[in-house]
Design an enzyme around this catalytic site. Sequence first.
Site, PDB file in Angstrom:
ATOM      1  NE  ARG A  14      -1.647   1.616   3.715  1.00 31.35           N
ATOM      2  CZ  ARG A  14      -1.508   1.319   5.003  1.00 31.35           C
ATOM      3  NH1 ARG A  14      -2.199   0.352   5.540  1.00 31.35           N
ATOM      4  NH2 ARG A  14      -0.664   1.993   5.766  1.00 31.35           N
TER       5      ARG A  14
ATOM      6  CG  HIS B  54      -5.918   2.656   7.111  1.00 33.65           C
ATOM      7  ND1 HIS B  54      -6.430   1.496   6.571  1.00 33.65           N
ATOM      8  CD2 HIS B  54      -6.892   3.155   7.924  1.00 33.65           C
ATOM      9  CE1 HIS B  54      -7.664   1.301   7.040  1.00 33.65           C
ATOM     10  NE2 HIS B  54      -7.966   2.295   7.853  1.00 33.65           N
TER      11      HIS B  54
ATOM     12  CE1 TYR C 195       1.847   2.188   8.375  1.00 35.06           C
ATOM     13  CE2 TYR C 195       0.838   3.809   9.837  1.00 35.06           C
ATOM     14  CZ  TYR C 195       0.841   3.110   8.652  1.00 35.06           C
ATOM     15  OH  TYR C 195      -0.150   3.334   7.728  1.00 35.06           O
TER      16      TYR C 195
END
Lengths: 370, 326
Positions: free
Chosen positions: A263, A267, A276
């Site tokens: 990805r 998100h 992260y």
Amino acid sequence: MVAPSGSALLPPPEPVQLIDPQGARAPEARAAGHAVPDAATLLAAHRALVRGRRFDRQATALVKQGRLAVYPSAHGQEAAEVGAVLALRATDWLFPTYRDSVALVTRGIDPVEVLTLLRGDWHCGYDPIAHRTGPQCTPLATQAPHAVGVAYAARARGEDTVVLAFLGDGATSEGDFHEAMNFAAVFQAPVVFFVQNNRYAISVPLARQTAAPSLAHKAVGYGVPGIGVDGNDVAAVLAVVGAAAERARTGGGPTLVEAHTYRMDAHTNADDASRYRSDEEVAAWRDRDPLDRITAHLRGAGLLDAALEAEIAAQAEADAADLRERLPAGPVPGGDELFAHVYASPTPQLRDQAERLRAEQAADELEDAR
Amino acid sequence: MSSVTVAQAINTALADALAEDPSVVVFGEDVGALGGVFRITDGLTGAYGEDRCFDTPLAESGIVGVAVGMAMNGLRPVVEMQFDAFAYPAFEQIASHVAKMRNRTRGAVTLPMVIRIPYAGGIGGVEHHCDSSESYYAHTPGLTVVTPATAEDAYSLLREAIASPDPVIFLEPKRLYWSRAEATLPAKTEPFGRAAVRRAGRDATLVAYGPSVPVAMQAAEAAVAEGWDLEVVDLRTLVPLDDATVMASVAKTGRAVVVAEAQGFASVASEVAARIAEQCFHVLEAPVRRVTGLDIPYPPPKLEHHHLPNVDRVLDAVATLQWEDA
């Protein structure tokens, strides 16, 4: 039927790859017996990828402009979504998640309808029966048993329908993933479980989801074949999902396909991926871009020239402009319809509440008119 | 007319639905060869085949989730949850999909499916086998929630549930499975959304449903000796709730006690009591009372009699309804 032995269900040592990140044919060992789809199929996939990428970029822009409430981008995962959908027949079903808007657009659903829920409306926007496509599912893995049920019912009628359930890596930790895999295996339901392993469930990395050698390995415990595929290689996704669908269609039962992808965006627009994961990690995946790969391959094979590329890009651009134009602006019309589809016929209590809401709205309108 | 148990009535309803509609399928845990742990599906696999009544893996969420897909694609699944508390793994499917599919697809996808749940106590069951879980379902918009108290209702309401275009939670009071009544099957009773006046009376209304209906009936008979003529209303369907019948009864009697086995806090009994207070305030001679289970985890078999509403508790509640002013 003799059950296949456990080792026959194991995934190949490496994910299936037919075209390498530079657009060249992958080594034969990576193909695991799969063939590159024909030129027409690859060209259609390329066109869908261009269109899907442009749609995804447009939706991301729309959320920044405040025209969508939220958008979970599929940037970087377009080959997985496009390949999985194009491997199906129109008579097959699919069960998408919230991240699979590109899959829905590829399926032929109007992009305006696809973005209905994400615009902040209360329903999924399209007719799931007409498109044989479940409503985009938010609670993880809960759509997987639905896929099994649709497949079971179709087979009970003697139809050769196949159902594909989209899942993410995080969803494989959910109980419904397990229950759906097990049901499909026990009843030999014609289902393809298609996991897009994009390495993160929001912020949580794959290592915190599983200690399995790969997600495809999980299939063995159910008596189901598992197979990994390079999810950024649209040719490989087409071939692997196509084979799994054919196997299901001819009575071979379910397959678990793990598409390795990434990805590229956060998100959703509300997420900050820099908390992260590192820039270096993202950059490495940028070099494996799914659209660049198929484009390079088709150019190298003499199937794509500048004029055709321009035509495809112009069409995608026109589609994006059409989406911008037609996506409703302004507030979602509210009121009565909130009560209309709770039951086939509203209960007396719901009729009372609808009446009260109508009165409140009428009073508000009167107030606004003053 | 012949003597019929509630269990036989449900079994007959399933058999008749299977016979009449080829899209009906019955499945769950142990419902095949065994005929269910309560024998409700006894004989169905033999009579209609393994394609129509069959065992599944032991996975309640899977059972309900697969039923959702089947209902999306032309079948009418009737699934059995083995016990009330064993249905909880399926709660996400029920709350997020079964209840909402019609709404989230703007009416394009309807789910004609029935989730049968043997529920409540009074059978000496150990923990996790005796929950009164109706409030969870009644609180969830999109679910129709039904609970019969008689053999004829068990048959008729289950046939209506299977024929319904919407999903139905069909709660079967376990302790009434073996209660007998004179009945003729197939029976056709009042449709969903209609409560039934089981006993006419002038002085006060007892509102009950499912396993508490016989308790209310016994209390009403015992009350005669006390000089009270009690009316008993059986709700039959919790959703849709028949306000009209309840309020008409209370308007007539001026007093109301709601009797339910579930723990009382945030319960269906509380909802009914609140609605009576809201809609009948000006005719009430006394505050509405509730006689419910205690707000504790369901007690062990040897102690369940402390928990369950009984005739004495109902009569004690009736006694507090300010008769001195009457």
